[in-house]
Enzyme design. Sequence first.
Site, PDB file in Angstrom:
ATOM      1  N   ILE A   1      41.476  41.854  42.217  1.00 22.35           N
ATOM      2  CA  ILE A   1      41.740  42.884  43.223  1.00 22.35           C
ATOM      3  C   ILE A   1      42.537  42.310  44.388  1.00 22.35           C
ATOM      4  O   ILE A   1      43.397  42.985  44.964  1.00 22.35           O
ATOM      5  CB  ILE A   1      40.429  43.531  43.713  1.00 22.35           C
ATOM      6  CG1 ILE A   1      40.715  44.777  44.527  1.00 22.35           C
ATOM      7  CG2 ILE A   1      39.592  42.546  44.520  1.00 22.35           C
ATOM      8  CD1 ILE A   1      41.275  45.916  43.732  1.00 22.35           C
TER       9      ILE A   1
ATOM     10  N   SER B   1      39.093  30.272  48.381  1.00 22.99           N
ATOM     11  CA  SER B   1      38.625  30.591  47.033  1.00 22.99           C
ATOM     12  C   SER B   1      38.320  29.297  46.297  1.00 22.99           C
ATOM     13  O   SER B   1      38.976  28.272  46.521  1.00 22.99           O
ATOM     14  CB  SER B   1      39.690  31.382  46.263  1.00 22.99           C
ATOM     15  OG  SER B   1      39.270  31.649  44.943  1.00 22.99           O
TER      16      SER B   1
ATOM     17  N   LYS C   1      35.118  47.147  49.213  1.00 19.19           N
ATOM     18  CA  LYS C   1      33.923  47.921  48.844  1.00 19.19           C
ATOM     19  C   LYS C   1      33.168  47.225  47.703  1.00 19.19           C
ATOM     20  O   LYS C   1      33.784  46.539  46.887  1.00 19.19           O
ATOM     21  CB  LYS C   1      34.320  49.357  48.454  1.00 19.19           C
ATOM     22  CG  LYS C   1      35.217  49.468  47.200  1.00 19.19           C
ATOM     23  CD  LYS C   1      34.412  49.483  45.913  1.00 19.19           C
ATOM     24  CE  LYS C   1      35.280  49.469  44.694  1.00 19.19           C
ATOM     25  NZ  LYS C   1      34.508  49.350  43.441  1.00 19.19           N
TER      26      LYS C   1
ATOM     27  N   ASP D   1      29.760  50.279  40.445  1.00 19.89           N
ATOM     28  CA  ASP D   1      30.895  49.571  41.036  1.00 19.89           C
ATOM     29  C   ASP D   1      32.129  50.472  41.039  1.00 19.89           C
ATOM     30  O   ASP D   1      32.767  50.631  42.084  1.00 19.89           O
ATOM     31  CB  ASP D   1      31.173  48.266  40.286  1.00 19.89           C
ATOM     32  CG  ASP D   1      32.343  47.509  40.879  1.00 19.89           C
ATOM     33  OD1 ASP D   1      32.151  46.807  41.884  1.00 19.89           O
ATOM     34  OD2 ASP D   1      33.471  47.627  40.339  1.00 19.89           O
TER      35      ASP D   1
END
Length: 308
Positions: free
Chosen positions: A11, A33, A87, A165
């Site tokens: 994403i 990351s 989200k 999700d």
Amino acid sequence: MEIALVGIGKIAVDQHVPAINASPDWELAATVSRNGSVPGVPAYTDFTALLAERPEIRVISLCLPPVPRYAYVAEAIRAGRHVMLEKPPGATLSECHALEALATKHRVSLYATWHSRQAEQVAAAKAFLAAAPLKRLEVRWREDVRYWHPGQDWIFEPGGMGVFDPGINALSIVTEILPDPIHLTGAELGCPENKQTPIAAEMDFFHPQGAKVSAHFDWLAQGTPEWTIEAETEAGHMLLENGGAKLTINGAAPESAPAGLTGEYPRLYAQMAELVQAGGIDMDLAPMRHVADAFTLGRRVSVAPFHW
């Protein structure tokens, strides 16, 4: 403004990075990351090190799974950073409320984003329903988890939400376009024998004007996904398709939307820039409340084991 992106997965690469790069408001100044990076952008593997070494980066965008998110957000807020949340904004409602209180205390901006609310025709659907008393609204959100989340085992662990999700995207649109608040009255959750979260869900809602409102989520649907919200009103029929990108009212498409930013994530980042400049907080948790209610009220039904 300089911004750091935390969690470089699909994403982030597909949506966040292009939106940041195309924005006049933002410069992607660093990433954090364990496994991913963005070419040409300084990369960190330790979030604490980023906060310590880059005080000039005042804004953090978090794309981590829900469960570890609280610790990262709290650390960022205590370090005086503004935070933008992919989200869902957290693993539980309680931690989301705690983060909002912490952001208020430290006088920083906090934004719980719901990208599906920024789809092209959501505003037009909201305008139609505002003027048309509702009789029935049905949500159909069906897709293939193996295609959209290949190998992402965390989704089936506690806190991963399972089919909610993607389903929470539908609920974010519903809570945006309905003029009246609704609440869950019952649900059935299809839970694989070998997983902790549901792979399908049926939901029924109370509507204050007596309209029938339901949602149907399926994560094993093959072929073309269906992301549809259909409504019957006293003014006729509304069909919102493709996750909010296509709208027909009584069989006809509405007039084109006003000119402006194109795309869900560019709109989110523009709103984040406005929040930071105004010192605001936007932590609308309505979609997440419906998911929490489903886990509270939902009747669990055991279904076949799921394997990737």
